[in-house]
Design a protein around this motif. Structure first.
Motif, PDB file in Angstrom:
ATOM      1  N   ASP A  35       0.819  -1.225   0.000  1.00 11.15           N
ATOM      2  CA  ASP A  35       0.000   0.000   0.000  1.00 11.15           C
ATOM      3  C   ASP A  35       0.847   1.267   0.000  1.00 11.15           C
ATOM      4  N   GLY A  36       2.051   1.204   0.572  1.00 10.55           N
ATOM      5  CA  GLY A  36       2.912   2.370   0.554  1.00 10.55           C
ATOM      6  C   GLY A  36       3.338   2.744  -0.863  1.00 10.55           C
ATOM      7  N   THR A  37       3.674   1.719  -1.641  1.00  8.56           N
ATOM      8  CA  THR A  37       4.045   1.964  -3.041  1.00  8.56           C
ATOM      9  C   THR A  37       2.873   2.552  -3.808  1.00  8.56           C
ATOM     10  N   LEU A  38       1.695   2.007  -3.575  1.00  3.30           N
ATOM     11  CA  LEU A  38       0.496   2.521  -4.245  1.00  3.30           C
ATOM     12  C   LEU A  38       0.209   3.955  -3.812  1.00  3.30           C
ATOM     13  N   ALA A  39       0.404   4.225  -2.521  1.00  3.30           N
ATOM     14  CA  ALA A  39       0.147   5.578  -2.008  1.00  3.30           C
ATOM     15  C   ALA A  39       1.075   6.600  -2.641  1.00  3.30           C
ATOM     16  N   ARG A  40       2.339   6.231  -2.793  1.00  6.93           N
ATOM     17  CA  ARG A  40       3.283   7.155  -3.428  1.00  6.93           C
ATOM     18  C   ARG A  40       2.943   7.355  -4.897  1.00  6.93           C
ATOM     19  N   ALA A  41       2.524   6.270  -5.560  1.00  7.15           N
ATOM     20  CA  ALA A  41       2.167   6.386  -6.978  1.00  7.15           C
ATOM     21  C   ALA A  41       0.936   7.267  -7.170  1.00  7.15           C
ATOM     22  N   ALA A  42      -0.031   7.158  -6.252  1.00  2.00           N
ATOM     23  CA  ALA A  42      -1.263   7.946  -6.351  1.00  2.00           C
ATOM     24  C   ALA A  42      -1.139   9.308  -5.677  1.00  2.00           C
ATOM     25  N   LYS A  43       0.025   9.582  -5.067  1.00  2.00           N
ATOM     26  CA  LYS A  43       0.277  10.869  -4.412  1.00  2.00           C
ATOM     27  C   LYS A  43      -0.863  11.239  -3.454  1.00  2.00           C
ATOM     28  N   VAL A  44      -1.138  10.318  -2.529  1.00  2.00           N
ATOM     29  CA  VAL A  44      -2.294  10.489  -1.649  1.00  2.00           C
ATOM     30  C   VAL A  44      -2.169  11.737  -0.785  1.00  2.00           C
ATOM     31  N   HIS A  45      -0.933  12.180  -0.521  1.00  2.00           N
ATOM     32  CA  HIS A  45      -0.761  13.400   0.281  1.00  2.00           C
ATOM     33  C   HIS A  45      -1.302  14.628  -0.441  1.00  2.00           C
ATOM     34  N   GLU A  46      -1.515  14.491  -1.756  1.00  2.00           N
ATOM     35  CA  GLU A  46      -2.102  15.580  -2.538  1.00  2.00           C
ATOM     36  C   GLU A  46      -3.541  15.269  -2.942  1.00  2.00           C
ATOM     37  N   THR A  47      -3.785  14.037  -3.368  1.00  2.00           N
ATOM     38  CA  THR A  47      -5.083  13.685  -3.952  1.00  2.00           C
ATOM     39  C   THR A  47      -6.131  13.285  -2.923  1.00  2.00           C
ATOM     40  N   ALA A  48      -5.689  12.860  -1.738  1.00  2.00           N
ATOM     41  CA  ALA A  48      -6.639  12.465  -0.687  1.00  2.00           C
ATOM     42  C   ALA A  48      -6.064  12.879   0.660  1.00  2.00           C
ATOM     43  N   ALA A  49      -5.711  14.151   0.765  1.00  2.00           N
ATOM     44  CA  ALA A  49      -4.971  14.653   1.917  1.00  2.00           C
ATOM     45  C   ALA A  49      -5.801  14.700   3.195  1.00  2.00           C
ATOM     46  N   ARG A  50      -7.122  14.654   3.076  1.00  2.00           N
ATOM     47  CA  ARG A  50      -7.951  14.728   4.276  1.00  2.00           C
ATOM     48  C   ARG A  50      -7.722  13.528   5.189  1.00  2.00           C
ATOM     49  N   ILE A  51      -7.402  12.395   4.607  1.00  2.00           N
ATOM     50  CA  ILE A  51      -7.110  11.196   5.379  1.00  2.00           C
ATOM     51  C   ILE A  51      -5.598  11.082   5.524  1.00  2.00           C
ATOM     52  N   ASP A  52      -5.141  10.960   6.758  1.00  2.00           N
ATOM     53  CA  ASP A  52      -3.713  10.833   7.029  1.00  2.00           C
ATOM     54  C   ASP A  52      -3.314   9.369   6.825  1.00  2.00           C
ATOM     55  N   GLY A  53      -2.614   9.106   5.736  1.00  2.00           N
ATOM     56  CA  GLY A  53      -2.239   7.736   5.411  1.00  2.00           C
ATOM     57  C   GLY A  53      -1.315   7.115   6.437  1.00  2.00           C
ATOM     58  N   VAL A  54      -0.454   7.911   7.045  1.00  2.24           N
ATOM     59  CA  VAL A  54       0.469   7.390   8.056  1.00  2.24           C
ATOM     60  C   VAL A  54      -0.294   6.903   9.276  1.00  2.24           C
ATOM     61  N   VAL A  55      -1.241   7.720   9.754  1.00  8.77           N
ATOM     62  CA  VAL A  55      -2.050   7.325  10.913  1.00  8.77           C
ATOM     63  C   VAL A  55      -2.897   6.111  10.569  1.00  8.77           C
ATOM     64  N   LEU A  56      -3.508   6.111   9.397  1.00  9.52           N
ATOM     65  CA  LEU A  56      -4.326   4.977   8.967  1.00  9.52           C
ATOM     66  C   LEU A  56      -3.505   3.699   8.965  1.00  9.52           C
ATOM     67  N   ASP A  57      -2.304   3.776   8.429  1.00  4.75           N
ATOM     68  CA  ASP A  57      -1.438   2.602   8.360  1.00  4.75           C
ATOM     69  C   ASP A  57      -1.076   2.102   9.754  1.00  4.75           C
ATOM     70  N   LEU A  58      -0.793   3.021  10.675  1.00  5.54           N
ATOM     71  CA  LEU A  58      -0.439   2.629  12.034  1.00  5.54           C
ATOM     72  C   LEU A  58      -1.611   1.977  12.761  1.00  5.54           C
ATOM     73  N   VAL A  59      -2.820   2.480  12.541  1.00 12.49           N
ATOM     74  CA  VAL A  59      -4.005   1.887  13.171  1.00 12.49           C
ATOM     75  C   VAL A  59      -4.172   0.446  12.723  1.00 12.49           C
ATOM     76  N   VAL A  60      -4.106   0.232  11.419  1.00  9.72           N
ATOM     77  CA  VAL A  60      -4.270  -1.121  10.879  1.00  9.72           C
ATOM     78  C   VAL A  60      -3.124  -2.018  11.335  1.00  9.72           C
ATOM     79  N   ASP A  61      -1.900  -1.489  11.304  1.00  5.47           N
ATOM     80  CA  ASP A  61      -0.744  -2.290  11.724  1.00  5.47           C
ATOM     81  C   ASP A  61      -0.854  -2.706  13.181  1.00  5.47           C
ATOM     82  N   PHE A  62      -1.351  -1.821  14.028  1.00  6.64           N
ATOM     83  CA  PHE A  62      -1.468  -2.183  15.438  1.00  6.64           C
ATOM     84  C   PHE A  62      -2.435  -3.359  15.616  1.00  6.64           C
TER      85      PHE A  62
END
Length: 237
Positions: free
Chosen positions: A58-85
């Motif tokens: 998902d990290g590779t996909l996130a970088r390819a889709a530039k989620v920090h620009e295209t879906a910035a309302r959702i914090d991908g880092v926090v989302l990833d940490l929640v799921v990982d926990f």
């Protein structure tokens, strides 16, 4: 046409889709949790394996889709940490508690310690070094507990390894990120693929395996434990 040249609605849809893909790991965690509660441990770790796969790409996909620009309302880092926990800590702890790997009271109290320590580790802003190695054991309890199921060590040895892993989360040594390592990258990815093959074989056999698979698990573990020695320093800067 590059991604940046695509229409804005398409770019936004792609970014949000990646977040949904990451969040699907939470649903997979629930399926794994149910299997753990029902003591269907092979199915539990099969779901956790799927979650590990999702987390791996998902990290590779996130970088390819530039989620920090295209879906910035959702914090991908926090989302990833929640799921990982959920998938790295909570479900494996429940699986350990529901298993016969050690007395239930021991598994329960060790689970509490592991969960508490891992919560602090996941909130550590210095979890990774500048060259993308993990500082301390990266709370991969899904992997660690799977090893305990496969190796079937005496329960006191298993308990000691859990304590050692908990302490290792906070020591100034590095552990490799298998997909972002630079030195021996091809070999490391090959060993990672080998590990997935061994894990798949163990799951097919219901986690009751013969010595060749056990030896394979140990060899892979020794490789990853030795890998920091090829870095300029095994100590975290």
């Amino acid at each position: 046409m590059t991604f940046d040249d695509k229409p804005e609605p398409v770019r936004r849809a792609a970014g949000f889709s990646v977040h949904v893909f990451t969040a699907s790991g939470g649903a997979v965690a629930l399926l794994a949790l149910y299997a753990a509660i029902e003591r269907d441990f092979a199915i539990c770790f099969a779901w956790l394996g799927l979650a590990l796969f999702i987390d791996g790409i998902d990290g590779t996909l996130a970088r390819a889709a530039k989620v920090h620009e295209t879906a910035a309302r959702i914090d991908g880092v926090v989302l990833d940490l929640v799921v990982d926990f959920l998938t790295y800590v909570l479900v494996p702890v429940i699986a350990l508690w529901r298993s016969d790997l050690m007395p239930t009271p021991v598994a329960f109290w060790l689970g509490l310690v592991v969960t508490l320590a891992s919560t602090l580790y996941f909130a550590d802003t210095h979890m990774k070094t500048k060259d993308h190695w993990f500082r301390g054991f990266p709370a991969l309890w899904n992997i660690a507990v799977l090893y305990l199921f496969v190796l079937r060590l005496p329960w006191m040895v298993s308990a000691a390894l859990l304590v050692l892993g908990t302490v290792a989360m906070f020591v100034p040594v590095v552990f490799v990120h298998p997909l972002r390592v630079v030195k021996l990258r091809i070999v490391t990815i090959a060993v990672t693929i080998l590990w997935f093959a061994l894990a798949s074989a163990a799951l097919v056999q219901g986690l009751v395996v013969d010595w060749p698979i056990k030896v394979g698990f140990v060899v892979v573990a020794l490789y990853f434990l030795a890998l920091p020695l090829v870095r300029h320093s095994p100590w975290a800067e």
